[in-house]
Design a protein around this motif. Sequence first.
Motif, PDB file in Angstrom:
ATOM      1  N   VAL A  15       0.865  -1.179   0.000  1.00  0.00           N
ATOM      2  CA  VAL A  15       0.000   0.000   0.000  1.00  0.00           C
ATOM      3  C   VAL A  15       0.900   1.225   0.000  1.00  0.00           C
ATOM      4  CG1 VAL A  15      -1.877   1.243   1.109  1.00  0.00           C
ATOM      5  CG2 VAL A  15      -1.747  -1.251   1.332  1.00  0.00           C
ATOM      6  N   THR A  16       0.849   2.007  -1.069  1.00  0.00           N
ATOM      7  CA  THR A  16       1.687   3.198  -1.136  1.00  0.00           C
ATOM      8  C   THR A  16       0.943   4.401  -0.564  1.00  0.00           C
ATOM      9  OG1 THR A  16       0.956   3.891  -3.349  1.00  0.00           O
ATOM     10  CG2 THR A  16       2.758   2.273  -3.230  1.00  0.00           C
ATOM     11  N   GLY A  17       1.717   5.377  -0.115  1.00  0.00           N
ATOM     12  CA  GLY A  17       1.117   6.572   0.459  1.00  0.00           C
ATOM     13  C   GLY A  17       0.280   6.272   1.683  1.00  0.00           C
ATOM     14  N   ALA A  18       0.808   5.412   2.558  1.00  0.00           N
ATOM     15  CA  ALA A  18       0.000   4.905   3.679  1.00  0.00           C
ATOM     16  C   ALA A  18       0.452   5.442   5.035  1.00  0.00           C
ATOM     17  CB  ALA A  18       0.031   3.377   3.690  1.00  0.00           C
ATOM     18  N   GLY A  19       1.198   6.545   5.050  1.00  0.00           N
ATOM     19  CA  GLY A  19       1.742   7.022   6.312  1.00  0.00           C
ATOM     20  C   GLY A  19       0.992   8.154   6.972  1.00  0.00           C
ATOM     21  N   SER A  20      -0.023   8.715   6.330  1.00  0.00           N
ATOM     22  CA  SER A  20      -0.745   9.859   6.897  1.00  0.00           C
ATOM     23  C   SER A  20      -1.838   9.412   7.856  1.00  0.00           C
ATOM     24  CB  SER A  20      -1.383  10.694   5.776  1.00  0.00           C
ATOM     25  OG  SER A  20      -0.414  11.208   4.902  1.00  0.00           O
ATOM     26  N   ASN A  21      -2.106  10.240   8.841  1.00  0.00           N
ATOM     27  CA  ASN A  21      -3.178   9.953   9.796  1.00  0.00           C
ATOM     28  C   ASN A  21      -3.917  11.248  10.112  1.00  0.00           C
ATOM     29  OD1 ASN A  21      -4.875   8.922  11.719  1.00  0.00           O
ATOM     30  ND2 ASN A  21      -3.294   8.514  13.240  1.00  0.00           N
ATOM     31  N   PRO A  22      -5.201  11.400   9.676  1.00  0.00           N
ATOM     32  CA  PRO A  22      -5.977  10.393   8.949  1.00  0.00           C
ATOM     33  C   PRO A  22      -5.549  10.305   7.486  1.00  0.00           C
ATOM     34  CG  PRO A  22      -7.248  12.395   9.173  1.00  0.00           C
ATOM     35  CD  PRO A  22      -5.987  12.619   9.952  1.00  0.00           C
ATOM     36  N   GLY A  23      -5.645   9.107   6.956  1.00  0.00           N
ATOM     37  CA  GLY A  23      -5.263   8.913   5.567  1.00  0.00           C
ATOM     38  C   GLY A  23      -5.896   7.663   5.005  1.00  0.00           C
ATOM     39  N   LEU A  24      -6.221   7.688   3.736  1.00  0.00           N
ATOM     40  CA  LEU A  24      -6.834   6.533   3.098  1.00  0.00           C
ATOM     41  C   LEU A  24      -5.872   5.351   3.054  1.00  0.00           C
ATOM     42  CD1 LEU A  24      -8.628   8.496   0.279  1.00  0.00           C
ATOM     43  CD2 LEU A  24      -9.783   6.977   1.900  1.00  0.00           C
ATOM     44  N   GLY A  25      -4.613   5.609   2.693  1.00  0.00           N
ATOM     45  CA  GLY A  25      -3.641   4.518   2.621  1.00  0.00           C
ATOM     46  C   GLY A  25      -3.473   3.812   3.948  1.00  0.00           C
ATOM     47  N   ARG A  26      -3.421   4.580   5.010  1.00  0.00           N
ATOM     48  CA  ARG A  26      -3.311   3.988   6.361  1.00  0.00           C
ATOM     49  C   ARG A  26      -4.508   3.088   6.640  1.00  0.00           C
ATOM     50  NH1 ARG A  26      -5.836   5.781  10.931  1.00  0.00           N
ATOM     51  NH2 ARG A  26      -5.013   4.997  12.936  1.00  0.00           N
ATOM     52  N   SER A  27      -5.708   3.562   6.315  1.00  0.00           N
ATOM     53  CA  SER A  27      -6.904   2.750   6.564  1.00  0.00           C
ATOM     54  C   SER A  27      -6.910   1.489   5.717  1.00  0.00           C
ATOM     55  CB  SER A  27      -8.173   3.571   6.299  1.00  0.00           C
ATOM     56  OG  SER A  27      -8.328   4.575   7.282  1.00  0.00           O
ATOM     57  N   TYR A  28      -6.436   1.572   4.464  1.00  0.00           N
ATOM     58  CA  TYR A  28      -6.338   0.378   3.636  1.00  0.00           C
ATOM     59  C   TYR A  28      -5.387  -0.630   4.271  1.00  0.00           C
ATOM     60  CZ  TYR A  28      -8.081   3.595  -0.039  1.00  0.00           C
ATOM     61  OH  TYR A  28      -8.796   4.508  -0.766  1.00  0.00           O
ATOM     62  N   ALA A  29      -4.228  -0.141   4.698  1.00  0.00           N
ATOM     63  CA  ALA A  29      -3.212  -1.031   5.265  1.00  0.00           C
ATOM     64  C   ALA A  29      -3.706  -1.688   6.553  1.00  0.00           C
ATOM     65  CB  ALA A  29      -1.925  -0.248   5.523  1.00  0.00           C
ATOM     66  N   LEU A  30      -4.325  -0.902   7.419  1.00  0.00           N
ATOM     67  CA  LEU A  30      -4.806  -1.447   8.696  1.00  0.00           C
ATOM     68  C   LEU A  30      -5.877  -2.512   8.471  1.00  0.00           C
ATOM     69  CD1 LEU A  30      -5.080   1.798  10.883  1.00  0.00           C
ATOM     70  CD2 LEU A  30      -3.345   0.007  11.042  1.00  0.00           C
ATOM     71  N   LEU A  31      -6.799  -2.262   7.546  1.00  0.00           N
ATOM     72  CA  LEU A  31      -7.870  -3.224   7.313  1.00  0.00           C
ATOM     73  C   LEU A  31      -7.331  -4.516   6.720  1.00  0.00           C
ATOM     74  CD1 LEU A  31     -10.802  -4.060   7.299  1.00  0.00           C
ATOM     75  CD2 LEU A  31     -11.097  -2.827   5.132  1.00  0.00           C
ATOM     76  N   TYR A  50     -13.486   9.520  -1.530  1.00  0.00           N
ATOM     77  CA  TYR A  50     -13.616  10.853  -0.948  1.00  0.00           C
ATOM     78  C   TYR A  50     -13.788  10.678   0.551  1.00  0.00           C
ATOM     79  CZ  TYR A  50     -15.058  15.690  -0.230  1.00  0.00           C
ATOM     80  OH  TYR A  50     -15.128  17.000   0.192  1.00  0.00           O
ATOM     81  N   ALA A  51     -12.881  11.276   1.322  1.00  0.00           N
ATOM     82  CA  ALA A  51     -12.917  11.089   2.771  1.00  0.00           C
ATOM     83  C   ALA A  51     -12.079  12.162   3.453  1.00  0.00           C
ATOM     84  CB  ALA A  51     -12.384   9.704   3.143  1.00  0.00           C
ATOM     85  N   ASP A  52     -12.249  12.270   4.748  1.00  0.00           N
ATOM     86  CA  ASP A  52     -11.468  13.205   5.554  1.00  0.00           C
ATOM     87  C   ASP A  52     -10.030  12.707   5.665  1.00  0.00           C
ATOM     88  OD1 ASP A  52     -11.243  15.480   7.478  1.00  0.00           O
ATOM     89  OD2 ASP A  52     -10.730  13.839   8.837  1.00  0.00           O
ATOM     90  N   THR A  53      -9.112  13.465   5.136  1.00  0.00           N
ATOM     91  CA  THR A  53      -7.690  13.103   5.159  1.00  0.00           C
ATOM     92  C   THR A  53      -6.873  14.315   5.567  1.00  0.00           C
ATOM     93  OG1 THR A  53      -7.362  13.737   2.858  1.00  0.00           O
ATOM     94  CG2 THR A  53      -8.051  11.454   3.278  1.00  0.00           C
ATOM     95  N   VAL A  54      -5.581  14.105   5.728  1.00  0.00           N
ATOM     96  CA  VAL A  54      -4.687  15.222   6.022  1.00  0.00           C
ATOM     97  C   VAL A  54      -4.783  16.272   4.928  1.00  0.00           C
ATOM     98  CG1 VAL A  54      -2.263  15.891   6.229  1.00  0.00           C
ATOM     99  CG2 VAL A  54      -3.097  13.860   7.418  1.00  0.00           C
ATOM    100  N   ALA A  55      -4.917  15.822   3.685  1.00  0.00           N
ATOM    101  CA  ALA A  55      -5.031  16.763   2.571  1.00  0.00           C
ATOM    102  C   ALA A  55      -6.258  17.653   2.720  1.00  0.00           C
ATOM    103  CB  ALA A  55      -5.081  16.007   1.247  1.00  0.00           C
ATOM    104  N   LEU A  56      -7.396  17.058   3.072  1.00  0.00           N
ATOM    105  CA  LEU A  56      -8.610  17.853   3.256  1.00  0.00           C
ATOM    106  C   LEU A  56      -8.476  18.806   4.431  1.00  0.00           C
ATOM    107  CD1 LEU A  56     -11.855  15.756   2.682  1.00  0.00           C
ATOM    108  CD2 LEU A  56     -11.032  17.744   1.430  1.00  0.00           C
ATOM    109  N   GLN A  57      -7.777  18.376   5.456  1.00  0.00           N
ATOM    110  CA  GLN A  57      -7.601  19.222   6.632  1.00  0.00           C
ATOM    111  C   GLN A  57      -6.887  20.520   6.279  1.00  0.00           C
ATOM    112  OE1 GLN A  57      -5.633  16.929   9.652  1.00  0.00           O
ATOM    113  NE2 GLN A  57      -7.356  15.549   9.955  1.00  0.00           N
ATOM    114  N   THR A  58      -6.007  20.463   5.288  1.00  0.00           N
ATOM    115  CA  THR A  58      -5.266  21.665   4.893  1.00  0.00           C
ATOM    116  C   THR A  58      -6.121  22.608   4.050  1.00  0.00           C
ATOM    117  OG1 THR A  58      -4.395  20.665   2.861  1.00  0.00           O
ATOM    118  CG2 THR A  58      -3.127  20.329   4.874  1.00  0.00           C
TER     119      THR A  58
END
Length: 314
Positions: A15-31, A201-209
């Motif tokens: 899973v690439t791009g999985a280090g952000s929290n909240p982040g889609l990649g992180r959620s993919y990896a955890l699941l 589409y989800a709440d991520t670090v990118a959306l937070q900015t």
Amino acid sequence: MSADEFRFDGRVAIVTGAGSNPGLGRSYALLLASRGAKVLVNDLGVGPDGRGQIGPGVEAVVEEIRKAGGEAVADGHSVAERDTARAIVDVALDTWGRVDILINNAGIAPFATFDEITDQDIERVIGVHLMGHIWMCRAAWPHMAAQNYGRLVNVSSAVALGGLPTQSIYSAAKLGIVGLTRSLAAEGARHGITANAIAPYADTVALQTMLAEETRKQRLDSGLTTEVVAPVAAWLAHEDCTVSGKVIEAAAGSVSEAFLSHTTATQPNPDLTIEDLPAAMKQALDRSATVPYPEGGDFMYDIVKPYETTPRTA
């Protein structure tokens, strides 16, 4: 554990791009890890615009997985170059001996109008998104083909379909990913490889900015979390999922397919002139009767000589 629970035991996922929290990649990896997959967690650790550093990054995600009883390794290579993309796949191969799932989630999105975005940022956005997908899929492909099994989940965006001011290059790259995905689906069929794209589409670090805190809270209250997007990506990565070449939209637990369609064509006219176009375009732009665009490349086989495979050089 339910008897009908979808599991990934024995599968290896990147899973690439999985280090952000909240982040889609992180959620993919955890699941995936929670369902038995061994997961390589990749991220450069930069901000949403591709600059600076964000924390705590991949090591924290790996630690979460391990604390929950899962198995994971961290990786900090870039997806944007051929050799570093190969290095990511090599880490998974060296650690577990195989690669079954690739979720291409890494991305950056600097905001700038088309006439103001720098040449360097254009190259970076195309490099991470479109070329990152190409290099990662290309690195994983021969290993998946050799085992006659693979699941490619590419990440596009609704922005690519609808357009967004200040995101012209991002949109171009994300729509390019759709074309790549559909072609890889057609090629992968004989190798047991499926390829699908997800437009999340989800709440991520990118959306937070980008969003004011009140707006962000309203979206979270609407269920726009990364955790409810993750099951969609995981399903597309599962061995029971045989659909391929699709673009699946996912937000707040809602799922839909985005697909290409075309209107009823005008009659062929070998004597077509510019003056004929006003009437022809009136019919061509009439969306009252549309049909899905053909998939799998079948519509091209009658006019394009079937390709011949050639050895791939380094």
